[in-house]
Write a protein that holds these residues in place. Structure first.
Motif, PDB file in Angstrom:
ATOM      1  N   SER A 178      18.428 -13.830  24.087  1.00  0.00           N
ATOM      2  CA  SER A 178      18.609 -12.403  23.907  1.00  0.00           C
ATOM      3  C   SER A 178      19.864 -12.000  24.666  1.00  0.00           C
ATOM      4  CB  SER A 178      17.404 -11.631  24.445  1.00  0.00           C
ATOM      5  OG  SER A 178      17.646 -10.240  24.338  1.00  0.00           O
ATOM      6  N   TYR A 179      20.387 -10.824  24.370  1.00  0.00           N
ATOM      7  CA  TYR A 179      21.588 -10.354  25.049  1.00  0.00           C
ATOM      8  C   TYR A 179      21.287  -9.281  26.079  1.00  0.00           C
ATOM      9  CZ  TYR A 179      24.213 -13.025  21.699  1.00  0.00           C
ATOM     10  OH  TYR A 179      24.729 -14.067  20.965  1.00  0.00           O
ATOM     11  N   VAL A 180      20.019  -9.045  26.382  1.00  0.00           N
ATOM     12  CA  VAL A 180      19.633  -8.032  27.355  1.00  0.00           C
ATOM     13  C   VAL A 180      19.221  -8.708  28.654  1.00  0.00           C
ATOM     14  CG1 VAL A 180      18.013  -6.169  27.864  1.00  0.00           C
ATOM     15  CG2 VAL A 180      18.895  -6.442  25.553  1.00  0.00           C
ATOM     16  N   ASN A 197      16.941 -12.595  19.725  1.00  0.00           N
ATOM     17  CA  ASN A 197      16.005 -11.468  19.766  1.00  0.00           C
ATOM     18  C   ASN A 197      16.773 -10.165  19.692  1.00  0.00           C
ATOM     19  OD1 ASN A 197      13.441 -12.796  20.140  1.00  0.00           O
ATOM     20  ND2 ASN A 197      14.284 -13.486  22.077  1.00  0.00           N
ATOM     21  N   GLY A 198      16.575  -9.425  18.644  1.00  0.00           N
ATOM     22  CA  GLY A 198      17.192  -8.122  18.503  1.00  0.00           C
ATOM     23  C   GLY A 198      18.283  -8.094  17.460  1.00  0.00           C
ATOM     24  N   VAL A 215      17.983 -14.129  13.279  1.00  0.00           N
ATOM     25  CA  VAL A 215      17.874 -12.902  14.050  1.00  0.00           C
ATOM     26  C   VAL A 215      16.461 -12.362  13.878  1.00  0.00           C
ATOM     27  CG1 VAL A 215      18.804 -10.595  14.401  1.00  0.00           C
ATOM     28  CG2 VAL A 215      20.320 -12.435  13.676  1.00  0.00           C
ATOM     29  N   LEU A 216      15.778 -12.164  15.015  1.00  0.00           N
ATOM     30  CA  LEU A 216      14.409 -11.657  15.006  1.00  0.00           C
ATOM     31  C   LEU A 216      14.436 -10.147  15.216  1.00  0.00           C
ATOM     32  CD1 LEU A 216      12.879 -14.415  17.270  1.00  0.00           C
ATOM     33  CD2 LEU A 216      12.868 -14.316  14.785  1.00  0.00           C
ATOM     34  N   HIS A 217      14.024  -9.413  14.210  1.00  0.00           N
ATOM     35  CA  HIS A 217      14.029  -7.951  14.262  1.00  0.00           C
ATOM     36  C   HIS A 217      12.623  -7.464  14.570  1.00  0.00           C
ATOM     37  CE1 HIS A 217      14.928  -3.844  13.323  1.00  0.00           C
ATOM     38  NE2 HIS A 217      14.077  -3.827  12.330  1.00  0.00           N
ATOM     39  N   SER A 220      18.579   0.558  15.325  1.00  0.00           N
ATOM     40  CA  SER A 220      19.766  -0.189  14.933  1.00  0.00           C
ATOM     41  C   SER A 220      20.969   0.196  15.771  1.00  0.00           C
ATOM     42  CB  SER A 220      20.064   0.037  13.453  1.00  0.00           C
ATOM     43  OG  SER A 220      20.291   1.412  13.235  1.00  0.00           O
ATOM     44  N   PHE A 221      22.004  -0.624  15.701  1.00  0.00           N
ATOM     45  CA  PHE A 221      23.240  -0.443  16.441  1.00  0.00           C
ATOM     46  C   PHE A 221      23.874   0.895  16.071  1.00  0.00           C
ATOM     47  CE2 PHE A 221      27.888  -1.379  16.696  1.00  0.00           C
ATOM     48  CZ  PHE A 221      27.966  -1.491  18.076  1.00  0.00           C
ATOM     49  N   ARG A 222      24.267   1.689  17.055  1.00  0.00           N
ATOM     50  CA  ARG A 222      24.832   3.012  16.812  1.00  0.00           C
ATOM     51  C   ARG A 222      26.314   3.083  17.156  1.00  0.00           C
ATOM     52  NH1 ARG A 222      21.007   5.464  14.020  1.00  0.00           N
ATOM     53  NH2 ARG A 222      19.006   5.560  15.045  1.00  0.00           N
TER      54      ARG A 222
END
Length: 126
Positions: free
Chosen positions: A7-9, A90-91, A113-115, A120-122
């Protein structure tokens, strides 16, 4: 076949890897089940560095000291060093990072990609 999950978080509020794994236990069951047939490694970003093997999954704990990774070069190099066949991300809110991951890994690695119904990206619209 080797599967890597990431994940990127970053969650710097967690320092204990066991507590973190309990928090995400709804997801680790999937990885553990995949680990019965494949080699599975998961990259987690909390305020801890180290590697833990739990059941059939190897958890790599990295700390990049950032809430979000916009240019995750070190993470992508780490993933490439693991030589995965499949990468779970993830995400669905990290399209820019996923494009960078594709460029780092090349076309031979599958990226899934697991949604999970996140917003969504803003960001950039043009």
């Amino acid at each position: 076949m080797k599967i890597v999950s990431t994940s990127y978080v970053n969650s710097p509020g967690y320092k204990d890897p066991q507590k973190w794994l309990q928090r995400i236990s709804f997801y680790t069951g999937l990885l553990e089940q995949l680990g019965t047939q494949y080699e599975v490694e998961s990259i987690e970003q909390i305020n801890y560095k180290g590697i833990i093997k739990k059941k059939s999954v190897t958890y790599h704990f990295l700390n990049f000291n950032q809430k979000k990774l916009w240019f995750p070069f070190a993470l992508h190099r780490y993933i490439k060093k693991l030589s995965p066949d499949i990468v779970f991300v993830n995400g669905f809110v990290f399209p820019f990072q996923i494009i960078q991951l594709r460029k780092t890994l090349g076309k031979g690695v599958k990226i899934i990609v697991l949604h999970r119904a996140e917003k969504s990206f803003r960001g950039i619209k043009r």
